[in-house]
Design an enzyme around this catalytic site. Structure first.
Site, PDB file in Angstrom:
ATOM      1  N   ARG B 119       0.654  -1.235  -0.121  1.00 60.67           N
ATOM      2  CA  ARG B 119      -0.014  -0.210  -0.065  1.00 60.67           C
ATOM      3  C   ARG B 119       0.741   1.368   0.138  1.00 60.67           C
ATOM      4  NH1 ARG B 119      -2.793  -2.767   4.004  1.00 60.67           N
ATOM      5  NH2 ARG B 119      -4.548  -4.188   3.106  1.00 60.67           N
ATOM      6  N   LYS B 141       2.322  10.915 -11.594  1.00 62.14           N
ATOM      7  CA  LYS B 141       0.888  10.250 -12.285  1.00 62.14           C
ATOM      8  C   LYS B 141       1.660   8.872 -12.610  1.00 62.14           C
ATOM      9  CE  LYS B 141      -1.866  11.959 -15.139  1.00 62.14           C
ATOM     10  NZ  LYS B 141      -2.411  12.821 -16.318  1.00 62.14           N
ATOM     11  N   GLU B 183       6.701  16.762 -26.350  1.00 59.38           N
ATOM     12  CA  GLU B 183       6.185  17.373 -25.242  1.00 59.38           C
ATOM     13  C   GLU B 183       6.869  18.663 -24.862  1.00 59.38           C
ATOM     14  OE1 GLU B 183       4.071  15.749 -23.135  1.00 59.38           O
ATOM     15  OE2 GLU B 183       3.657  13.681 -24.089  1.00 59.38           O
ATOM     16  N   LYS B 225       5.966  22.735 -15.982  1.00 60.58           N
ATOM     17  CA  LYS B 225       5.122  21.131 -15.542  1.00 60.58           C
ATOM     18  C   LYS B 225       5.280  21.332 -14.029  1.00 60.58           C
ATOM     19  CE  LYS B 225       3.710  16.872 -15.787  1.00 60.58           C
ATOM     20  NZ  LYS B 225       3.902  15.359 -16.300  1.00 60.58           N
ATOM     21  N   GLU B 235      -5.191  16.572 -10.673  1.00 59.43           N
ATOM     22  CA  GLU B 235      -5.703  16.802 -12.025  1.00 59.43           C
ATOM     23  C   GLU B 235      -7.238  17.139 -12.102  1.00 59.43           C
ATOM     24  OE1 GLU B 235      -5.046  13.435 -14.796  1.00 59.43           O
ATOM     25  OE2 GLU B 235      -4.911  14.852 -16.576  1.00 59.43           O
ATOM     26  N   ARG B 239      -4.491  21.172 -14.424  1.00 62.82           N
ATOM     27  CA  ARG B 239      -3.534  20.209 -14.873  1.00 62.82           C
ATOM     28  C   ARG B 239      -3.983  19.407 -16.014  1.00 62.82           C
ATOM     29  NH1 ARG B 239      -0.327  15.901 -10.987  1.00 62.82           N
ATOM     30  NH2 ARG B 239       0.545  14.579 -12.639  1.00 62.82           N
ATOM     31  N   ASN B 243      -2.707  17.826 -21.251  1.00 62.07           N
ATOM     32  CA  ASN B 243      -3.164  16.711 -21.884  1.00 62.07           C
ATOM     33  C   ASN B 243      -3.417  17.135 -23.387  1.00 62.07           C
ATOM     34  OD1 ASN B 243      -2.985  14.592 -19.964  1.00 62.07           O
ATOM     35  ND2 ASN B 243      -4.958  15.234 -19.136  1.00 62.07           N
ATOM     36  N   HIS B 246      -3.655  15.070 -26.346  1.00 62.23           N
ATOM     37  CA  HIS B 246      -3.424  13.617 -25.724  1.00 62.23           C
ATOM     38  C   HIS B 246      -4.880  12.738 -26.008  1.00 62.23           C
ATOM     39  CE1 HIS B 246       0.080  14.972 -23.907  1.00 62.23           C
ATOM     40  NE2 HIS B 246       0.368  13.821 -23.128  1.00 62.23           N
ATOM     41  N   HIS B 250      -4.128   9.460 -27.749  1.00 59.81           N
ATOM     42  CA  HIS B 250      -4.436   8.161 -27.150  1.00 59.81           C
ATOM     43  C   HIS B 250      -5.331   7.261 -28.165  1.00 59.81           C
ATOM     44  CE1 HIS B 250      -4.042   9.447 -22.796  1.00 59.81           C
ATOM     45  NE2 HIS B 250      -2.638   9.325 -23.472  1.00 59.81           N
ATOM     46  N   HIS B 263       4.346   7.343 -27.826  1.00 52.16           N
ATOM     47  CA  HIS B 263       3.429   8.372 -27.163  1.00 52.16           C
ATOM     48  C   HIS B 263       3.887   9.797 -27.602  1.00 52.16           C
ATOM     49  CE1 HIS B 263       1.039   9.950 -24.181  1.00 52.16           C
ATOM     50  NE2 HIS B 263       1.951  10.816 -23.790  1.00 52.16           N
TER      51      HIS B 263
END
Lengths: 365, 365
Positions: B119, B141, B183, B225, B235, B239, B243, B246, B250, B263
């Protein structure tokens, strides 16, 4: 219906305890934020209670379901992935709410799926066993097992609410009721001597399934656990005392293969081992250990580990337990009935005595 | 060496940027709390840099390693489990520290393994690609992919520190350098017009691998960033502008099967699609879109999606994207170069125009 609030700042949530709560839409409604719901349950619980929950929700939300195989043996990453398959194939977005309908295994897996799906979505616990009502649905610990260790992969993730319907206990197998009572006894041992006394006085009522006794025991256990969790959400301090008997118990479960012993059964035997160790350390009296053994027997709980398990089996399993810090075994011990602490200074010789000499002392047979 | 602090309260951490940092034990030391370390890397990076990192650590900690297969196609729960296998077979406890040595895939998987193991344990990012240095190692992330969606299973989990060694870029394939630059361009577009201008003026230096240009671009990107992440760790707001491109990207990656397009390549094409959509909405001028297209071409980045991908392919893939809230497509849009916002009010007709009419306008070829 009783409502108990678990105080965790902006992650606080209520626990509703009472009979026939499953089908009450009003209990779910304030805790479902989006338009989608996924009910996660198993092959045993689904025929009993899935329709009741669905009826409460359909027409108000997109309600999907996933029915997992039943049992601790399926508390794995592979089974977890079935929940993700369901969420993605039904195009659930990050406002979805998962509903865990079942025992501790369903609660732990659904909670972890909710923690990980899209990096975190909401979930509601609807525990249908005594064990999960008093223990695994309170506190936000979620996980799956790994072949080399129990609950090794997981997250801390709080539910939006817990709906503990005591009516579901009427269909619970007696062995599982006993396993739940083991955790109830644990609360008395670690932090609540008056409750422990109450349990000694009322065990026959509990075992007979008397409704008022069950409601009281669930409320008191949740209350005790909620207090501890509120003090220590991420298990860095006092919360570790909730693991009384668990290090021994996990060793038994791992040795037997998860699912052979119920978790509560392993914890029961583990608590007696811990108490025996405390007596050897001069912290409990022998008659207190004997009284605990009697109480466990009254609850039809095992008071002796698997006959084929050696001291080395215990010790090697306890080494990989996650309560081990830097190679030293940390154990939860009792300084008195109702008072517990965590110690890394456990004399190995006494621990070995507990594991070996139990027979000779007649404590475990 | 430059040090940048990511301000996140008690989860704040430093990013070290410079050449030949990998082997400096002093950088790791303050961030390793226990006695155990697991280095997670892949078959491509291990022969290049694993020994350097190990040499810096052995003798001070128990140092274990796990070498994963390389590539986005292996960013799965199954591969993740190899990390848990290594941790448990080497009896790592909850004070262990994971070290992610590799690109974004290694960083994302190691970070999620660290989030979930017992955990939550500590981890250190040692990104060895430009993309991971400017993007995936900053912000916490972590995730793995699911066959039905990218990064669908994960957690927010901050590293103890990031060690970005620019020397590792000397062994980076040119295609991956370009993917990283995509990026970098993104930061200019969403929040930093002066940096975007600098990129237009200095793209040839970056493409030539000039050290000073790379260091500047990494610092500036991390700075941009870090500011955004510090404002919005989970997010929920600003934030999301990270994306940009993206959602389109994606869709391309999912359609092609993860790993076909890098990517950054998919994001490059996606940013151009987003810019085109903004022009159709009257928010950018056509020449700004054309200038972006030129900049991407200068960086050897693709400016057109897969030839076999239909509008319906895009739209159906974009529906399951996690930026979709309650069935409405949310997209990051530009109100100007250096200014971005998130909108759920994207006219579907204009989106379809962007996806269909690109050929006729000559924007994407």
């Amino acid at each position: 219906m009783q409502t108990l609030q678990v105080a965790l700042g902006d992650r606080s949530y209520p626990i509703y305890i009472g009979s026939q709560l499953l089908g009450q839409r009003a209990l779910y409604e304030p805790h479902i934020k989006g338009k989608q719901v996924l009910i996660v349950t198993n092959t045993t619980v689904a025929p009993l209670y899935l329709d009741v929950v669905k009826q409460a929700l359909v027409g108000h939300w997109q309600v999907d379901e996933v029915i997992l195989p039943d049992g601790e043996a399926y508390k794995t990453l592979d089974t977890l992935n079935l929940i993700f398959d369901a969420l993605l194939s039904k195009q659930h977005n990050r406002t979805t709410t998962l509903i865990a309908l079942g025992g501790g295994v369903i609660g732990d897996m659904t909670g972890f799926a909710a923690a990980a799906y899209q990096r975190g979505v909401n979930f509601i616990q609807v525990p249908t066993t005594l064990l999960s009502q008093v223990d695994s649905s309170v506190g936000g610990k979620t996980a799956v097992n790994h072949p080399l260790g129990k609950n090794m992969i997981g997250a801390f993730h709080q539910p939006q609410c817990v709906i503990a319907d005591t009516h579901t206990l009427t269909t619970l197998p007696p062995r599982e009721l006993s396993a739940g009572i083991a955790e109830v006894i644990k609360y008395g041992l670690i932090c609540d001597a008056p409750f422990y006394q109450w349990l000694q006085d009322n065990m026959s009522s509990l075992m007979a399934g008397e409704q008022s006794a069950l409601v009281y025991a669930i409320e008191r256990s949740c209350h005790d656990k909620a207090l501890i969790v509120a003090q220590d959400e991420t298990e860095s301090g006092v919360r570790a005392t909730l693991n009384l008997g668990h290090t021994f118990g996990h060793a038994i479960e791992a040795h037997q293969g998860y699912g052979e012993w119920l978790h509560g059964e392993a914890v029961a035997t583990g608590m007696l081992m811990a108490a025996d160790l405390c007596a050897r350390m001069g912290k409990l009296r022998a008659e207190q250990v004997a009284a605990l053994r009697s109480l466990l027997l009254q609850a039809n709980l095992p008071v002796v580990g698997p006959s084929d398990m050696t001291v080395d089996d215990y010790l090697s399993r306890m080494q990989v337990d996650k309560k081990v810090l830097d190679g030293r075994i940390r154990l939860v011990l009792l300084s008195a009935i109702g008072e517990s602490f965590v110690s890394s200074d456990v004399p190995l010789a006494l621990l070995q005595e507990t594991l070996t000499a139990a027979d000779a002392l007649g404590l475990f047979h």
